[in-house]
Enzyme design. Structure first.
Site, PDB file in Angstrom:
ATOM      1  N   SER A  80       0.815  -1.221   0.000  1.00  0.00           N
ATOM      2  CA  SER A  80       0.000   0.000   0.000  1.00  0.00           C
ATOM      3  C   SER A  80       0.847   1.269   0.000  1.00  0.00           C
ATOM      4  O   SER A  80       0.402   2.314  -0.475  1.00  0.00           O
ATOM      5  CB  SER A  80      -0.914  -0.004   1.226  1.00  0.00           C
ATOM      6  OG  SER A  80      -0.156  -0.124   2.419  1.00  0.00           O
ATOM      7  N   ASP A  93      -4.319   7.307   9.900  1.00  0.00           N
ATOM      8  CA  ASP A  93      -3.906   6.023  10.484  1.00  0.00           C
ATOM      9  C   ASP A  93      -2.466   6.042  10.992  1.00  0.00           C
ATOM     10  O   ASP A  93      -2.022   5.113  11.664  1.00  0.00           O
ATOM     11  CB  ASP A  93      -4.113   4.877   9.477  1.00  0.00           C
ATOM     12  CG  ASP A  93      -3.267   5.024   8.209  1.00  0.00           C
ATOM     13  OD1 ASP A  93      -2.389   5.911   8.168  1.00  0.00           O
ATOM     14  OD2 ASP A  93      -3.470   4.240   7.269  1.00  0.00           O
ATOM     15  N   HIS A 140       0.157   5.392   6.669  1.00  0.00           N
ATOM     16  CA  HIS A 140       0.263   5.666   5.230  1.00  0.00           C
ATOM     17  C   HIS A 140       0.524   7.151   4.963  1.00  0.00           C
ATOM     18  O   HIS A 140      -0.220   8.009   5.463  1.00  0.00           O
ATOM     19  CB  HIS A 140      -1.016   5.221   4.517  1.00  0.00           C
ATOM     20  CG  HIS A 140      -1.223   3.740   4.577  1.00  0.00           C
ATOM     21  ND1 HIS A 140      -2.031   3.130   5.508  1.00  0.00           N
ATOM     22  CD2 HIS A 140      -0.683   2.744   3.823  1.00  0.00           C
ATOM     23  CE1 HIS A 140      -1.999   1.818   5.327  1.00  0.00           C
ATOM     24  NE2 HIS A 140      -1.185   1.557   4.312  1.00  0.00           N
TER      25      HIS A 140
END
Length: 202
Positions: free
Chosen positions: A31, A178, A181
């Site tokens: 990701s 979060d 990221h």
């Protein structure tokens, strides 16, 4: 007339030469590479492509081979598919999800080595990016995690970027809610660090 034809031939040759020197880079990751939470254009692989044009006046083709949630275990099949596009360089940025899930590092290392072997057999230049994980599974596991990359780097004599999230990890303003990221600003910094790392290969 002959002079005009000659000039046209020279220009055509220059165009063909320029096109043939365009390098393709496969960014194989998770990701962090895919750009979870930002657009594909804002993710660092695309920004590296733009930097190559801006800073070096070179056209490169960046393939974003990042998939959210990807571990070292599922990346080989993806690599095989992307190798059909014959990348000149494979930039491997995997392992973060292995570490965050506390997976067996012996298996993770084996997976990464299979990926490297496969890319090398395809005549691609392999570059490796490392990762640092929080001490969720204890200091021993974290140390073994970092050691895994160093052993692979030594074994294959790879050009190695020690930490993909250098200057980004832990900086609240550069990350999404979060805390894991990078946001668009974070990806910009990542792209500068990755570009600095690989520009000699372009």
């Amino acid at each position: 007339m002959k002079k005009i034809i000659f000039i046209l031939c020279i220009i055509t040759l220059q165009i063909l030469t320029a096109n043939s020197s365009t390098k393709t880079i496969l960014f194989l990751g998770d990701s962090l590479t895919e750009g979870l939470g930002v657009s594909k254009n804002q993710a660092y692989p695309n920004l590296v492509q733009e930097l190559a044009k801006k800073e070096l006046n070179k056209n490169i083709k960046a393939i974003n081979g990042g998939v959210s949630g990807s571990t070292t275990n599922d990346a080989l099949s993806r690599l095989k598919w992307y190798l059909k596009r014959k990348p000149d360089i494979v930039f491997i940025a995997l392992g973060a999800n292995d570490g965050l899930r506390g997976l067996n590092l012996t298996q993770s290392q084996k997976n990464l080595e299979e990926i490297i072997d496969y890319a090398k057999k395809a005549k691609a230049k392999v570059l490796l990016a490392g990762m640092i994980i929080p001490p969720n599974y204890g200091p021993v596991y974290s140390k073994e995690f970092e050691k895994m990359y160093l052993e692979i780097k030594e074994k294959y004599n790879l050009k190695f970027m020690p930490f993909l999230l250098k200057n980004v990890a832990g900086v609240q303003s550069l990350n999404q809610a979060d805390g894991i990221h990078p946001n668009a600003k974070g990806h910009k910094i990542m792209s500068k660090e990755v570009f600095k790392f690989l520009k000699e290969e372009l």
